[in-house]
Design an enzyme around this catalytic site. Structure first.
Site, PDB file in Angstrom:
ATOM      1  N   LYS A  68       0.903  -1.538   0.007  1.00  0.00           N
ATOM      2  CA  LYS A  68       0.696  -0.164  -0.181  1.00  0.00           C
ATOM      3  C   LYS A  68       0.654   1.159  -0.016  1.00  0.00           C
ATOM      4  O   LYS A  68       0.908   2.470  -0.775  1.00  0.00           O
ATOM      5  CB  LYS A  68      -1.346   0.137   1.093  1.00  0.00           C
ATOM      6  CG  LYS A  68      -1.937   1.104   1.425  1.00  0.00           C
ATOM      7  CD  LYS A  68      -2.531   1.041   2.626  1.00  0.00           C
ATOM      8  CE  LYS A  68      -3.580   2.328   2.461  1.00  0.00           C
ATOM      9  NZ  LYS A  68      -5.047   1.857   3.312  1.00  0.00           N
ATOM     10  N   GLU A  93       9.988  -5.560   3.844  1.00  0.00           N
ATOM     11  CA  GLU A  93       9.907  -7.022   3.103  1.00  0.00           C
ATOM     12  C   GLU A  93       9.542  -7.161   2.186  1.00  0.00           C
ATOM     13  O   GLU A  93      10.311  -7.953   1.291  1.00  0.00           O
ATOM     14  CB  GLU A  93       8.859  -7.922   4.370  1.00  0.00           C
ATOM     15  CG  GLU A  93       8.908  -8.331   5.818  1.00  0.00           C
ATOM     16  CD  GLU A  93       8.756  -7.215   6.526  1.00  0.00           C
ATOM     17  OE1 GLU A  93       8.029  -7.485   7.951  1.00  0.00           O
ATOM     18  OE2 GLU A  93       8.418  -5.944   5.874  1.00  0.00           O
ATOM     19  N   GLY A 131      -5.241  -2.517   4.253  1.00  0.00           N
ATOM     20  CA  GLY A 131      -4.156  -3.247   4.346  1.00  0.00           C
ATOM     21  C   GLY A 131      -4.712  -4.423   4.295  1.00  0.00           C
ATOM     22  O   GLY A 131      -5.145  -5.633   3.339  1.00  0.00           O
ATOM     23  N   ARG A 132      -5.719  -4.590   5.161  1.00  0.00           N
ATOM     24  CA  ARG A 132      -6.309  -6.096   5.826  1.00  0.00           C
ATOM     25  C   ARG A 132      -7.948  -6.092   5.114  1.00  0.00           C
ATOM     26  O   ARG A 132      -8.160  -7.518   5.026  1.00  0.00           O
ATOM     27  CB  ARG A 132      -5.561  -6.261   7.111  1.00  0.00           C
ATOM     28  CG  ARG A 132      -6.805  -5.933   7.476  1.00  0.00           C
ATOM     29  CD  ARG A 132      -7.040  -6.039   9.673  1.00  0.00           C
ATOM     30  NE  ARG A 132      -7.401  -5.159   9.999  1.00  0.00           N
ATOM     31  CZ  ARG A 132      -6.233  -3.927  10.582  1.00  0.00           C
ATOM     32  NH1 ARG A 132      -5.450  -3.614  10.236  1.00  0.00           N
ATOM     33  NH2 ARG A 132      -6.908  -3.180  11.355  1.00  0.00           N
ATOM     34  N   GLU A 155      -5.720  -7.753  14.164  1.00  0.00           N
ATOM     35  CA  GLU A 155      -5.386  -6.775  13.809  1.00  0.00           C
ATOM     36  C   GLU A 155      -5.799  -5.417  13.772  1.00  0.00           C
ATOM     37  O   GLU A 155      -5.981  -4.545  15.071  1.00  0.00           O
ATOM     38  CB  GLU A 155      -4.630  -6.673  12.508  1.00  0.00           C
ATOM     39  CG  GLU A 155      -3.810  -4.872  12.198  1.00  0.00           C
ATOM     40  CD  GLU A 155      -2.895  -5.837  11.072  1.00  0.00           C
ATOM     41  OE1 GLU A 155      -1.633  -5.890  11.064  1.00  0.00           O
ATOM     42  OE2 GLU A 155      -3.406  -5.467  10.296  1.00  0.00           O
ATOM     43  N   HIS A 206      -6.469 -34.339  15.808  1.00  0.00           N
ATOM     44  CA  HIS A 206      -5.113 -34.783  16.742  1.00  0.00           C
ATOM     45  C   HIS A 206      -3.657 -34.485  16.909  1.00  0.00           C
ATOM     46  O   HIS A 206      -2.582 -34.556  17.258  1.00  0.00           O
ATOM     47  CB  HIS A 206      -4.274 -35.919  15.580  1.00  0.00           C
ATOM     48  CG  HIS A 206      -5.440 -37.215  15.235  1.00  0.00           C
ATOM     49  ND1 HIS A 206      -5.051 -38.714  15.689  1.00  0.00           N
ATOM     50  CD2 HIS A 206      -6.180 -36.812  14.339  1.00  0.00           C
ATOM     51  CE1 HIS A 206      -5.994 -38.801  15.035  1.00  0.00           C
ATOM     52  NE2 HIS A 206      -7.051 -38.071  14.208  1.00  0.00           N
ATOM     53  N   LYS A 212       7.325  -1.553  13.971  1.00  0.00           N
ATOM     54  CA  LYS A 212       8.074  -0.978  12.204  1.00  0.00           C
ATOM     55  C   LYS A 212       8.878  -0.152  13.067  1.00  0.00           C
ATOM     56  O   LYS A 212      10.347  -0.124  12.331  1.00  0.00           O
ATOM     57  CB  LYS A 212       7.228  -0.453  11.129  1.00  0.00           C
ATOM     58  CG  LYS A 212       6.476  -1.581  10.789  1.00  0.00           C
ATOM     59  CD  LYS A 212       5.244  -1.075   9.593  1.00  0.00           C
ATOM     60  CE  LYS A 212       4.410  -2.396   9.517  1.00  0.00           C
ATOM     61  NZ  LYS A 212       3.599  -2.036   8.573  1.00  0.00           N
TER      62      LYS A 212
END
Length: 521
Positions: A181, A187, A240-241, A326, A357, A485
């Protein structure tokens, strides 16, 4: 000071939840956008329903929902809209319709041209968080529908991620997508630099010709060297999400087809309409939100587990972790006060039947346990009918066991069939007691296709929004993420000291020690 805990509506809701029937009660299945949602094993009663409506009214739900859909600055800490619903509307709101339609046409035209020229047999998508989990989830959940291209995703700054994503691909036929964005994401840009080197080493003379940028910061993408025709925009009013529905969905269209992307949007739009117009008592996102608030803030469950009984939905778990944690991982209300009831459960899980399991023992017999969202597809996309019967049987059995439990008397009766010593039998029976009464929700999709998946994702988006309204917190910012950040950027600069003695006094002793120890690494 505004206190939720002391408000009459909250007290009434708490009282209704605590006194609601906890044994098996009437079947309660709600339908929305093709999904069937069974809330029969959540706390519910006529009093809970009435109190829930009053709580929503007291917290301004109707007004907040209107603001969400009309583009008001519902993200009040950043003075922005959160207008992801506009991206999937059949007819987007007039104020943004031209922007949305223009950018979508550009994106789909790019896909059409790539298909016509048979370009880009491989696509590597570089994003993180909201720029990664949405498209990754959709592409990897629906890959069985088509397979025009090899689609890979790299998000982590650990170079093992990008090298694995590029491994074995032909550099001359690979498209690199940078999804960020801000177009400053550490990253994604670090991985893009690796991809550039890889293309160049593979003989590609102009690596940036094989790059696409998806961003709200068009200027930064241009300055990076990406051609205008390869830059696709979304806007600061798209969180963003919540950005899957924007140009961030490009890898979906490239990998699965434009029709799949359109069906995804249609399913979400149908859920939007339900959320906007359905009465409160039959509004699925709202009722799921009320159950979630009851479980966390009234009954004290600190987490909930997500168990999709479809192996293809494994990435739904981290997608929902980001959406829930978030969005709701906050404790400050709109007026700046500290929220005085528990909020934001931790989200965790695993697809069934692997989860059975792994952690279902804890769900069944821990002193507290956790609510569970079960997700099941009525119709599979394979021909192995017995496998599907086993999957369905296990899903329904685990849910029934969590609710019904097993009494000491029943356990003792089982043990006594093989153990005749009454003392030993009594001890062994105690180990087989299941408390039961543990809440869960069952979501049944007709099948795992793009439309149903779009509806499912929008369902959870609106559930989270409603919980944010009830708790009085902003589900659209992430200041905790931003703080981390900032610190990471500062520490990286100190690590770049290359063996000199960096000034690390701002940090705690442990952090300062490791900054010095690892400087220059």
């Amino acid at each position: 000071m505004t206190s939720l805990a002391n408000s009459p509506a909250w007290k009434d809701f708490c009282g209704a939840v605590k006194t609601s029937e906890i044994g098996a009660h009437a079947l309660r299945i709600l339908d929305a956008a093709g999904l069937s949602v069974d809330l029969s094993t959540q706390r519910h009663s006529a009093d809970v329903e009435t109190a829930g409506k009053q709580l929503l009214k007291a917290q301004g739900f109707e007004s907040a929902r209107t603001q969400l859909f009309n583009g008001s600055p519902i993200n009040w800490t950043e003075n922005r809209a959160a207008w992801h619903t506009a991206l999937r509307a059949t007819e987007p709101p007039v104020a943004v319709a031209e922007l949305i339609k223009h950018e979508r046409e550009r994106m789909l035209s790019f896909v059409d041209q790539a298909n016509a020229k048979n370009q880009y047999r491989n696509v590597v998508h570089l994003g993180i968080g909201g720029s990664d989990w949405g498209p990754r989830l959709v592409v990897e959940s629906l890959t069985g529908l088509t397979g025009r291209r090899t689609m890979r995703f790299a998000s982590n700054v650990d170079a093992h991620a990008i090298t694995a994503a590029l491994d074995g691909l032909d550099p001359h036929d690979t498209l690199i997508i940078i999804a960020s964005k801000s177009f400053t994401t550490t990253e994604s840009l670090a991985n893009a630099a690796c991809a550039t080197d890889w293309l160049r080493a593979g003989g590609v003379k102009r690596p940036l010709d094989q790059f696409v940028a998806i961003t709200a910061n068009v200027k930064a993408a241009r300055d990076y060297g990406i051609d205008n025709d390869h830059i696709f925009q979304f806007w600061d009013w798209v969180g963003g999400r919540y950005s899957l529905w924007s140009s961030i969905g490009l890898p979906i269209a490239l990998g699965l087809g434009a029709d799949v992307f359109a069906a995804l949007l249609a399913g979400a739009a149908e859920m939007d309409e339900h959320f906007l117009t359905a009465p409160i008592e039959s509004n699925v996102p709202v009722q799921m939100a009320l159950s979630g608030v009851a479980n966390r803030s009234v009954l004290g469950y600190a987490s909930f587990a997500l168990c999709p009984y479809d192996a293809r939905l494994k990435h739904l778990i981290p997608w929902l972790q980001q959406l829930e944690m978030e969005s709701l991982g906050k404790s400050t209300t709109r007026d700046g006060d500290t929220l005085d009831v528990p909020s934001s459960p931790a989200v965790w899980g695993m697809p069934g039947t692997d989860s059975q399991h792994t952690f279902f023992q804890w769900l069944h017999q821990d002193n507290i346990g956790a609510p569970v969202d079960f997700i099941l597809c009525a119709t599979p996309d394979h021909r192995y009918n017995r496998h599907h019967r086993l999957l369905v049987a296990n899903c329904l059995a685990q849910r029934a066991a969590l609710w019904q439990g097993k009494s000491y008397e029943r356990a003792l009766e089982e043990v006594q069939r093989t153990e005749k010593d009454p003392v030993k039998a009594s001890i062994l029976a105690q180990h087989r007691v299941h408390p039961g009464g543990r809440p869960s929700t069952l979501i049944v999709m007709p099948r795992l296709d793009a439309k149903s998946l779009g509806a499912l994702l929008a369902l959870y988006e609106h559930k989270v929004f409603t919980q944010g309204v009830i708790w009085g917190i902003n589900p659209f910012d992430q200041w905790g993420v931003e703080f981390g950040k900032q610190l990471a950027g500062d520490i990286e600069r100190r690590l770049d000291a290359l063996g000199s003695d960096p000034e690390v006094s701002p940090y705690d002793p442990s952090t300062a020690y490791w900054v010095k120890k690892l400087a220059g690494s």
